[in-house]
Design a protein around this motif. Sequence first.
Motif, PDB file in Angstrom:
ATOM      1  N   GLN A 179     -32.885 -65.604  -6.423  1.00 47.86           N
ATOM      2  CA  GLN A 179     -31.802 -66.388  -7.218  1.00 47.86           C
ATOM      3  C   GLN A 179     -31.143 -65.417  -8.094  1.00 47.86           C
ATOM      4  O   GLN A 179     -31.881 -64.774  -8.889  1.00 47.86           O
ATOM      5  N   PHE A 180     -29.809 -65.182  -7.864  1.00 49.93           N
ATOM      6  CA  PHE A 180     -28.990 -64.465  -8.615  1.00 49.93           C
ATOM      7  C   PHE A 180     -28.363 -65.144  -9.329  1.00 49.93           C
ATOM      8  O   PHE A 180     -26.922 -65.624  -9.041  1.00 49.93           O
ATOM      9  N   THR A 182     -27.793 -64.442 -13.201  1.00 46.94           N
ATOM     10  CA  THR A 182     -27.706 -63.452 -14.551  1.00 46.94           C
ATOM     11  C   THR A 182     -26.631 -62.435 -14.262  1.00 46.94           C
ATOM     12  O   THR A 182     -26.583 -61.839 -13.395  1.00 46.94           O
ATOM     13  N   GLY A 187     -26.215 -64.054 -19.683  1.00 52.32           N
ATOM     14  CA  GLY A 187     -27.697 -64.045 -19.273  1.00 52.32           C
ATOM     15  C   GLY A 187     -28.093 -65.624 -19.801  1.00 52.32           C
ATOM     16  O   GLY A 187     -27.964 -66.373 -18.919  1.00 52.32           O
ATOM     17  N   PHE A 215     -29.153 -59.013 -12.957  1.00 50.67           N
ATOM     18  CA  PHE A 215     -30.570 -58.856 -12.868  1.00 50.67           C
ATOM     19  C   PHE A 215     -30.749 -59.726 -11.619  1.00 50.67           C
ATOM     20  O   PHE A 215     -30.703 -60.851 -11.188  1.00 50.67           O
ATOM     21  N   CYS A 216     -31.155 -58.795 -10.436  1.00 51.31           N
ATOM     22  CA  CYS A 216     -31.177 -59.426  -8.891  1.00 51.31           C
ATOM     23  C   CYS A 216     -32.617 -59.019  -8.482  1.00 51.31           C
ATOM     24  O   CYS A 216     -32.954 -57.880  -8.013  1.00 51.31           O
ATOM     25  N   THR A 273     -35.923 -55.056  -8.806  1.00 52.37           N
ATOM     26  CA  THR A 273     -34.985 -55.789  -9.621  1.00 52.37           C
ATOM     27  C   THR A 273     -33.757 -54.773  -9.656  1.00 52.37           C
ATOM     28  O   THR A 273     -34.000 -53.777 -10.368  1.00 52.37           O
ATOM     29  N   VAL A 431     -42.155 -59.781 -19.164  1.00 55.66           N
ATOM     30  CA  VAL A 431     -41.084 -60.065 -18.292  1.00 55.66           C
ATOM     31  C   VAL A 431     -41.253 -61.644 -18.122  1.00 55.66           C
ATOM     32  O   VAL A 431     -40.025 -62.339 -18.300  1.00 55.66           O
ATOM     33  N   GLU A 436     -36.361 -66.685 -16.397  1.00 56.83           N
ATOM     34  CA  GLU A 436     -36.459 -68.149 -16.399  1.00 56.83           C
ATOM     35  C   GLU A 436     -36.156 -68.779 -17.811  1.00 56.83           C
ATOM     36  O   GLU A 436     -36.713 -70.114 -18.083  1.00 56.83           O
ATOM     37  N   SER A 438     -35.273 -67.453 -21.921  1.00 56.50           N
ATOM     38  CA  SER A 438     -36.163 -67.011 -23.163  1.00 56.50           C
ATOM     39  C   SER A 438     -36.479 -68.258 -24.079  1.00 56.50           C
ATOM     40  O   SER A 438     -36.072 -69.367 -24.144  1.00 56.50           O
ATOM     41  N   LEU A 444     -33.753 -74.661 -27.492  1.00 52.04           N
ATOM     42  CA  LEU A 444     -32.350 -75.214 -27.685  1.00 52.04           C
ATOM     43  C   LEU A 444     -32.130 -76.177 -26.675  1.00 52.04           C
ATOM     44  O   LEU A 444     -31.694 -77.312 -27.149  1.00 52.04           O
TER      45      LEU A 444
HETATM   46  C1  LIG Z   1     -37.619 -57.945 -14.967  1.00 50.99           C
HETATM   47  C2  LIG Z   1     -36.419 -59.111 -15.051  1.00 50.99           C
HETATM   48  C3  LIG Z   1     -35.952 -59.807 -13.893  1.00 50.99           C
HETATM   49  C4  LIG Z   1     -35.077 -60.678 -13.905  1.00 50.99           C
HETATM   50  N1  LIG Z   1     -34.668 -61.136 -12.621  1.00 50.99           N
HETATM   51  C5  LIG Z   1     -33.661 -61.985 -12.670  1.00 50.99           C
HETATM   52  C6  LIG Z   1     -33.112 -62.511 -11.397  1.00 50.99           C
HETATM   53  O1  LIG Z   1     -33.824 -62.342 -10.391  1.00 50.99           O
HETATM   54  N2  LIG Z   1     -32.077 -63.613 -11.189  1.00 50.99           N
HETATM   55  C7  LIG Z   1     -31.539 -63.745 -12.443  1.00 50.99           C
HETATM   56  O2  LIG Z   1     -30.480 -64.842 -12.504  1.00 50.99           O
HETATM   57  N3  LIG Z   1     -32.097 -63.056 -13.867  1.00 50.99           N
HETATM   58  C8  LIG Z   1     -33.047 -62.472 -13.953  1.00 50.99           C
HETATM   59  N4  LIG Z   1     -33.518 -61.833 -14.891  1.00 50.99           N
HETATM   60  C9  LIG Z   1     -32.602 -62.296 -16.277  1.00 50.99           C
HETATM   61  C10 LIG Z   1     -33.194 -63.298 -16.911  1.00 50.99           C
HETATM   62  O3  LIG Z   1     -33.284 -64.616 -16.599  1.00 50.99           O
HETATM   63  C11 LIG Z   1     -32.493 -62.934 -18.562  1.00 50.99           C
HETATM   64  O4  LIG Z   1     -32.874 -61.847 -19.024  1.00 50.99           O
HETATM   65  C12 LIG Z   1     -32.718 -64.209 -19.198  1.00 50.99           C
HETATM   66  O5  LIG Z   1     -32.168 -65.359 -18.926  1.00 50.99           O
HETATM   67  C13 LIG Z   1     -32.069 -63.857 -20.906  1.00 50.99           C
HETATM   68  O6  LIG Z   1     -30.739 -63.498 -20.739  1.00 50.99           O
HETATM   69  P1  LIG Z   1     -30.396 -62.190 -21.547  1.00 50.99           P
HETATM   70  O7  LIG Z   1     -31.417 -61.158 -20.869  1.00 50.99           O
HETATM   71  O8  LIG Z   1     -28.679 -62.125 -21.003  1.00 50.99           O
HETATM   72  O9  LIG Z   1     -30.563 -62.451 -23.054  1.00 50.99           O
HETATM   73  P2  LIG Z   1     -29.556 -62.914 -24.009  1.00 50.99           P
HETATM   74  O10 LIG Z   1     -29.139 -63.980 -23.571  1.00 50.99           O
HETATM   75  O11 LIG Z   1     -28.649 -61.807 -24.605  1.00 50.99           O
HETATM   76  O12 LIG Z   1     -30.565 -63.282 -25.203  1.00 50.99           O
HETATM   77  C14 LIG Z   1     -31.179 -62.217 -26.020  1.00 50.99           C
HETATM   78  C15 LIG Z   1     -31.936 -62.992 -27.368  1.00 50.99           C
HETATM   79  O13 LIG Z   1     -31.055 -63.680 -27.853  1.00 50.99           O
HETATM   80  C16 LIG Z   1     -31.560 -65.060 -27.996  1.00 50.99           C
HETATM   81  N5  LIG Z   1     -30.536 -66.039 -27.975  1.00 50.99           N
HETATM   82  C17 LIG Z   1     -29.382 -66.139 -27.117  1.00 50.99           C
HETATM   83  N6  LIG Z   1     -28.636 -67.125 -27.362  1.00 50.99           N
HETATM   84  C18 LIG Z   1     -29.497 -67.583 -28.452  1.00 50.99           C
HETATM   85  C19 LIG Z   1     -28.842 -68.839 -29.452  1.00 50.99           C
HETATM   86  N7  LIG Z   1     -27.857 -69.671 -29.074  1.00 50.99           N
HETATM   87  N8  LIG Z   1     -29.566 -69.132 -30.338  1.00 50.99           N
HETATM   88  C20 LIG Z   1     -30.861 -68.299 -30.415  1.00 50.99           C
HETATM   89  N9  LIG Z   1     -31.025 -67.457 -29.857  1.00 50.99           N
HETATM   90  C21 LIG Z   1     -30.426 -66.760 -28.694  1.00 50.99           C
HETATM   91  C22 LIG Z   1     -32.344 -65.062 -26.673  1.00 50.99           C
HETATM   92  O14 LIG Z   1     -33.534 -66.251 -27.020  1.00 50.99           O
HETATM   93  C23 LIG Z   1     -33.019 -63.608 -26.836  1.00 50.99           C
HETATM   94  O15 LIG Z   1     -34.120 -63.606 -27.484  1.00 50.99           O
HETATM   95  C24 LIG Z   1     -34.243 -60.967 -14.886  1.00 50.99           C
HETATM   96  C25 LIG Z   1     -35.032 -60.592 -16.046  1.00 50.99           C
HETATM   97  C26 LIG Z   1     -35.929 -59.498 -16.411  1.00 50.99           C
HETATM   98  C27 LIG Z   1     -36.254 -58.794 -17.485  1.00 50.99           C
END
Ligand SMILES: Cc1cc2nc3c(=O)[nH]c(=O)nc-3n(C[C@H](O)[C@H](O)[C@H](O)COP(=O)(O)OP(=O)(O)OC[C@H]3O[C@@H](n4cnc5c(N)ncnc54)[C@H](O)[C@@H]3O)c2cc1C
Length: 554
Positions: A179-180, A182, A187, A215-216, A273, A431, A436, A438, A444
């Motif tokens: 599932q892609f 991000t 994110g 992030f794929c 990934t 991870v 899925e 944070s 929230l």
């Molecule tokens: C190894 C790995 C594999 C992955 N594989 C996939 C994949 O296959 N497909 C896919 O779609 N995604 C994938 N992801 C992405 C993952 O789902 C995202 O990293 C995750 O959703 C968080 O998004 P972000 O990294 O952009 O963090 P951000 O959204 O930038 O968040 C950074 C921090 O800020 C906090 N934050 C953000 N908004 C708020 C708010 N409004 N209030 C308070 N705190 C906030 C978050 O909780 C976090 O602690 C993968 C991630 C990893 C690490």
Amino acid sequence: MAYDADLGRDDLETFDGAQPDNFWRADPHLRRVLARLAGETTLAGWETQLDQFGAECAGGIDAAVRLNNLGHNLPTLDRFDGFGARLEAVEHHPSFHIAGRGIYGSGVMKALTEAHGNVKSLAMFYLSSHNGEGGHNCPLACTAGAIKAIRALGSAVVRDRYLPRLLSTDYQTLAHGAQFLTEVQGGSDVGANSVRALPSDDASLTFALHGEKWFCSNVTADLVVVTARLEGAAEGTEGLGMFLMPRRLPDGSLNRFTIRRLKDKIGTRTLPTAELDLNGALAYPLGPTEGAFKNVMTYVINTSRLFNAVGCCGMARRAGLVAHGYAAHRKAFGRPIAHYPMVADILATMRAQTAAMTSGTFYLAAQADRIEQGDADAETRGFWRMAVNLNKMRTALTAHEVIQSGLEILGGNGTIETFSVLPRLLRDNVVFENWEGSHNVLLLQVLRDCKTKRLHQAFFAHLATLGGNPDRIRTAAAAARSELEAALAGDEALATLVIRRLGSRIAYLFWAAAMHADGTEPALIDHFLDHAIGPQPAQDAAYARRIAALAQVP
Ligand SMILES: Cc1cc2nc3c(=O)[nH]c(=O)nc-3n(C[C@H](O)[C@H](O)[C@H](O)COP(=O)(O)OP(=O)(O)OC[C@H]3O[C@@H](n4cnc5c(N)ncnc54)[C@H](O)[C@@H]3O)c2cc1C
């Protein structure tokens, strides 16, 4: 006789030799939970399969995943063949495929189509997760989401073409999912996504996807659920559509995407990934092409969140097995360290935390089965929606604590990659804490759902029906509900601060109620609640006897 290096090493070998050779047989708590949720008769029908898979996970699959995680065996990108033709492939060490054959061959995905399908499939996933992510467990979660989305929303063509392969147990020919969602700017804030979907100008009802995904995971998946936005669609999540992108076009050629690079990650290292460009990739719509985010949540994200939670339970359980075995055999100051009350306290707490999260998470799996069968009332559905988010957040955090405790029990050896599975579990778990959703983002969502849909009313009403509503849980739940209602009525920013702590407490109460419902030993439930919500009992001789007894069992 002096306790010298040979005897010390003998003890370590005895510890290793005494580790379970079958994760299913080693887990009476899981058996009790499954029997309660699916019934003894159903469980009897699953027994052979679980027993066989439990042995494979502790045997050949464990060894293969360990080998695959060595630095020189990690996946590498293989973009072109010898003549310069595009492959967009990933090269894996043979151990990756040994693990994959065992895991997919178990029937873990096919189980989803059986009675109590979520419970059964997730029981197998739990056993598999004793080896961490293992290169295949994230893909299983994505495959499960794709199966659910296609069954509910796929056209007849898509269903006929892809479902049989997604449910297959033949590793050579089956299809697996990804599932892609991000994007680099989107994110947690999925509404900021900018990948575009352009309708084809023929009668195929397909779309061409353009843009970049950040992030794929399982980048070479046969089928990928992708979010994208049509030209002119609304901004934010409202404008998103859900699409199914096959790796190969119907004529067998590669779909139109290119892989930029594989990411170098702290954990889940055998799972490739990638960062990816979509260059007009063909995709089929899954449901409406706008306003589909609700479907993404229902079929894909919530499924992954449940799988993620079960993965955390499996990793925590493995940490408990390793720590318990080590404490029984490692001697310090002339006695096995399990003898010391502080060690017993750590072991008992690890056991209680793991049992609690397992009881709660499998209770949710059982409710998912009822919801999918159309057997759940509105209160149960509301409860589930709030609980699945709290549970994903808390299982990831609690698994981290449990694995960290395991490392503490192993002392210096806990920090050594080649000594035990624990460092890898800890890195994989980091991870699991992020993907899925944070922690903050899940909380929230809970807050938003309580504010706009009053979901907490359904949640607490359902909680009161669970496990006989014992006094300790009833009283603590009433206090938590008042705090939540006060926060909802007040300033929004302050409410986010309240939910950050209160969310964990509510999850703990749910887990404890689920333990009561499945007949977990009362002393273990008490120890869990003492540790999780307090108050701490007096650290007296009776307490020491109680933790010594609880720490006897892994
Ligand atoms: C190894 C790995 C594999 C992955 N594989 C996939 C994949 O296959 N497909 C896919 O779609 N995604 C994938 N992801 C992405 C993952 O789902 C995202 O990293 C995750 O959703 C968080 O998004 P972000 O990294 O952009 O963090 P951000 O959204 O930038 O968040 C950074 C921090 O800020 C906090 N934050 C953000 N908004 C708020 C708010 N409004 N209030 C308070 N705190 C906030 C978050 O909780 C976090 O602690 C993968 C991630 C990893 C690490």
